[in-house]
Design an enzyme around this catalytic site. Structure first.
Site, PDB file in Angstrom:
ATOM      1  CG  HIS A 191      55.236  88.036  30.847  1.00  0.00           C
ATOM      2  ND1 HIS A 191      54.349  89.385  31.356  1.00  0.00           N
ATOM      3  CD2 HIS A 191      55.927  88.246  30.790  1.00  0.00           C
ATOM      4  CE1 HIS A 191      55.033  89.676  31.420  1.00  0.00           C
ATOM      5  NE2 HIS A 191      56.724  89.564  31.637  1.00  0.00           N
ATOM      6  NE  ARG A 298      44.485  89.349  19.580  1.00  0.00           N
ATOM      7  CZ  ARG A 298      44.928  89.060  18.451  1.00  0.00           C
ATOM      8  NH1 ARG A 298      45.633  89.902  18.506  1.00  0.00           N
ATOM      9  NH2 ARG A 298      44.148  88.379  17.907  1.00  0.00           N
ATOM     10  NE  ARG A 333      39.325  92.211  21.174  1.00  0.00           N
ATOM     11  CZ  ARG A 333      39.873  90.529  20.595  1.00  0.00           C
ATOM     12  NH1 ARG A 333      39.604  90.381  19.277  1.00  0.00           N
ATOM     13  NH2 ARG A 333      41.389  90.329  21.241  1.00  0.00           N
ATOM     14  CD  GLU A 432      35.985  87.062  18.117  1.00  0.00           C
ATOM     15  OE1 GLU A 432      36.552  87.002  18.175  1.00  0.00           O
ATOM     16  OE2 GLU A 432      35.132  88.301  19.111  1.00  0.00           O
ATOM     17  CG  ASN A 455      42.931  84.401  15.416  1.00  0.00           C
ATOM     18  OD1 ASN A 455      43.151  83.552  14.249  1.00  0.00           O
ATOM     19  ND2 ASN A 455      43.268  85.555  16.199  1.00  0.00           N
ATOM     20  NE  ARG A 466      42.102  81.643  19.746  1.00  0.00           N
ATOM     21  CZ  ARG A 466      41.920  82.232  19.436  1.00  0.00           C
ATOM     22  NH1 ARG A 466      40.990  83.256  19.344  1.00  0.00           N
ATOM     23  NH2 ARG A 466      43.036  83.648  19.269  1.00  0.00           N
TER      24      ARG A 466
HETATM   25  C1  PEP Z   1      40.083  86.261  16.262  1.00  0.00           C
HETATM   26  O1  PEP Z   1      39.322  85.648  17.653  1.00  0.00           O
HETATM   27  O2  PEP Z   1      39.850  86.190  15.048  1.00  0.00           O
HETATM   28  C2  PEP Z   1      40.128  87.037  17.126  1.00  0.00           C
HETATM   29  C3  PEP Z   1      41.396  88.623  16.259  1.00  0.00           C
HETATM   30  O3  PEP Z   1      40.650  87.887  18.461  1.00  0.00           O
HETATM   31  P1  PEP Z   1      41.714  87.356  19.844  1.00  0.00           P
HETATM   32  O4  PEP Z   1      42.122  86.257  18.635  1.00  0.00           O
HETATM   33  O5  PEP Z   1      42.242  87.697  20.884  1.00  0.00           O
HETATM   34  O6  PEP Z   1      40.273  86.119  20.320  1.00  0.00           O
HETATM   35 MG    MG Z   2      38.471  86.181  18.345  1.00  0.00          MG
END
Ligand code: PEP
Ligand code: MG
Length: 573
Positions: A191, A298, A333, A432, A455, A466
């Site tokens: 947040h 997002r 998305r 992804e 990501n 990650r």
């Molecule tokens: C990603 O996975 O690269 C992405 C843009 O989505 P998020 O970071 O919201 O998982």
């Molecule tokens: Mg993602």
């Protein structure tokens, strides 16, 4: 001098004296009252409840003005607590029957409900305990005449150092004086990080024990781009940072010449630079930095910031705001919850591997009620701009087809209800999951566009969480295998003339950008503050040269080799 490294949560360099924000523990005394004092104590209680309520109403007004209604919504819940009949009845009973003084009675009654909430299995209710604590202390301060730390009263350059920042606190931060903040906890999606980026205040979070390392008034420096901080610097060290900050500010200014320009290489190959946003408010920065549309909204932040599933109407209003703010395309998305993003009120099952579990499109295809509400809101908002809908975490063709089928059902329902919807909505998917990159050509038959989510693609390809510090050395964006997956996606999409975008962090990475141009990426979506710099970098590149560079990079054996190859090329420029 002491150096620490945390998570760079909001870009920029800040230098100022530290102010440690201690969340004081308010203690009431247990002195009993006599029969005659009951009426007076009850009066005190009602006055304190009213005063706390008025303060919260003011907070709602201010926050709505500065940060928008969705950020202010958390205080609506606080306001309700000040009129909670159970809390008031319990407090009255303690005053009348146990002869507690008003402050002590309120503290005991509130603590009872806090303990009940904290003992619940459901994480949502456990988190609500923090709201009751916030309101309890606000009422107690009124009863005991204690002044709250007023962050709006800070009128000198300050870096706030705190374990965490509550919503009440972040809503008070004035960027004119609050130059930055440091927290023990939090990450890029917490947040406090979201608020910092909305306010344009540099911040470093997740520093673990910064509150015990910094003293009040000590001079601090923070670099929100890299996550570095330095404490108690001598004048030489200070001057080095002053020069660094000046250079950063100058660089930001020099980038303004790229505003209003197309994004082209020096041999006229054009690409698009778009913004990643988390709420309609972020459109201000997207427009300021000249984003050519939104490559990723997002939408889950809408769900994460509310106490319950947002209704179709609430979602419609938010999507309408974003779509009306630009003539360019806006990619929204659908709900991507799970993994690192939790929704406490959904009470999702605890899993061994949440990143590989019940999340995103998997949850939406199972909970069609949630999915349909969102799709209907999106379709209704489509007439206000250029909407593209994107499904996250698609793994199989069946999933994409199933999601698209639900979308078609929603469309039919709305047409039957005589609701106007746009006849030009693109429906695409994120790439992804490695399986979709490898088979991109097949997916391209069905999806109108791709957006590569590096990501997640990197974490799944190298099997490196990650979020994990311990295996972060394996999180390698330039690993030749990742470059191959990106190439397969772009080539697969282009075979069916589908535009291919990237919305993972890699799209705004200085080393990656030349390679992505060479691989033929069409659209780059990133945080708004990186757009002008990326446009500048691309303007110095030559498409043919970048194609050769990408071919060479694909032949490399390691992440490091690729990095050196690109760095060498950039240095020559
Ligand atoms: C990603 O996975 O690269 C992405 C843009 O989505 P998020 O970071 O919201 O998982
Ligand atoms: Mg993602």
């Amino acid at each position: 001098m002491l150096k620490m490294k945390g998570i760079g949560a909001s870009n920029g360099i800040a230098l100022a004296k530290a102010l440690i924000l201690k969340h004081e523990i308010i203690k009431t005394n247990t002195k009993k009252i006599n029969e005659k004092e009951i009426t007076a104590e009850l009066k005190k209680l009602y006055a304190a409840l009213d005063a706390a309520g008025d303060e919260i109403k003011q907070l709602i007004k201010n926050t709505t003005k500065t940060l928008g209604p969705e950020k202010a919504a958390v205080f609506d819940a606080h306001l309700l607590i000040t009129t909670d009949p159970v809390l008031i009845e319990d407090t009255e009973k303690l005053i009348k029957e146990e002869k507690c003084n008003a402050a002590n009675a309120l503290e005991n009654a509130a603590n009872k409900s806090i303990a009940t909430l904290q003992a619940m299995d459901d994480k949502y209710f456990r988190e609500r305990a923090a709201d009751v604590i916030d309101v309890r202390d606000r009422i107690l301060r009124k009863l005991l005449n204690i002044k709250a730390i007023d962050l709006t009263a800070i009128k000198a350059a300050t870096i706030i150092v705190s374990h965490d920042l509550t919503p009440s606190e972040t809503s008070q931060l004035n960027p004119e004086f609050i130059k930055g903040f440091l927290c023990d906890v939090g990450g890029r999606t917490s947040h406090a990080a979201i608020m910092a980026r909305s306010l344009g205040i540099p911040a470093v979070l997740g520093l673990k024990n910064v509150t015990s390392k910094v003293k009040n008034n000590q001079f601090c420096v923070l670099d929100g781009n890299t996550g570095e901080i330095e404490i108690d610097l001598n004048s030489n060290e200070k001057n080095k940072w002053i020069a660094k900050q000046k250079a950063w500010v100058e660089e930001q200014k020099s980038l303004l010449v790229f505003k209003g320009k197309l994004t082209k290489t020096n041999d006229n190959h054009e690409v698009k630079l778009e913004a990643n946003i988390g709420s309609p408010k972020d459109m201000i920065k997207a427009i300021e930095y000249d984003a050519q549309g939104v490559g990723l909204f997002r939408s889950e932040f809408l769900y994460m910031e509310s106490n319950d599933l947002p209704s179709e109407d609430i979602q419609f209003e938010e999507y309408k705001k974003v779509l009306s703010a630009t003539k360019d395309k806006v990619v929204i998305r659908t709900l991507d919850i799970g993994g690192d993003k939790e929704l406490s009120y959904l009470d999702l099952p605890k899993e061994m591997n949440p990143f590989l579990g019940y999340r995103a499109i998997r949850l939406c295809l199972d909970r069609k009620d949630i999915f349909k509400t969102q799709l209907r809101a999106l379709l209704r908002a489509s007439v206000f701009g250029k909407l593209a809908i994107m499904f996250p975490m698609i793994a199989t063709v069946e999933e994409f087809k199933a999601a698209k089928a639900i979308y078609e059902i929603c469309k039919k329902e709305l047409i039957k209800e005589k609701v106007k919807i746009s006849d030009d909505i693109q429906v695409g998917m994120m790439i992804e999951i490695p399986a979709t990159a490898v088979n991109a050509e097949t997916f391209a038959k069905y999806a109108d566009f791709f957006s590569i989510g590096t990501n997640d693609l990197i974490q799944y390809s190298l099997a490196a969480d990650r979020m994990s510090e311990k295996v972060s050395y394996l999180y390698q964006p330039y690993h030749p295998a990742i470059l191959r997956l990106i190439k397969m996606t772009i080539d697969g999409g282009h075979k069916y003339h589908r535009p291919v975008a990237m919305c993972g962090e890699m799209a705004g990475d200085k080393i990656a950008v030349p390679l992505l141009v060479g691989l033929g990426l069409d659209e780059f979506s990133m945080s708004a503050s990186s757009i002008l710099e990326t446009r500048k970098i691309i303007s110095t590149l030559n498409k043919n040269e970048m194609e050769r560079l990408a071919t060479q990079a694909l032949q490399c054996e390691t992440n490091e080799e690729v990095k050196l190859l690109v760095a060498k090329m950039l240095k020559q420029k």
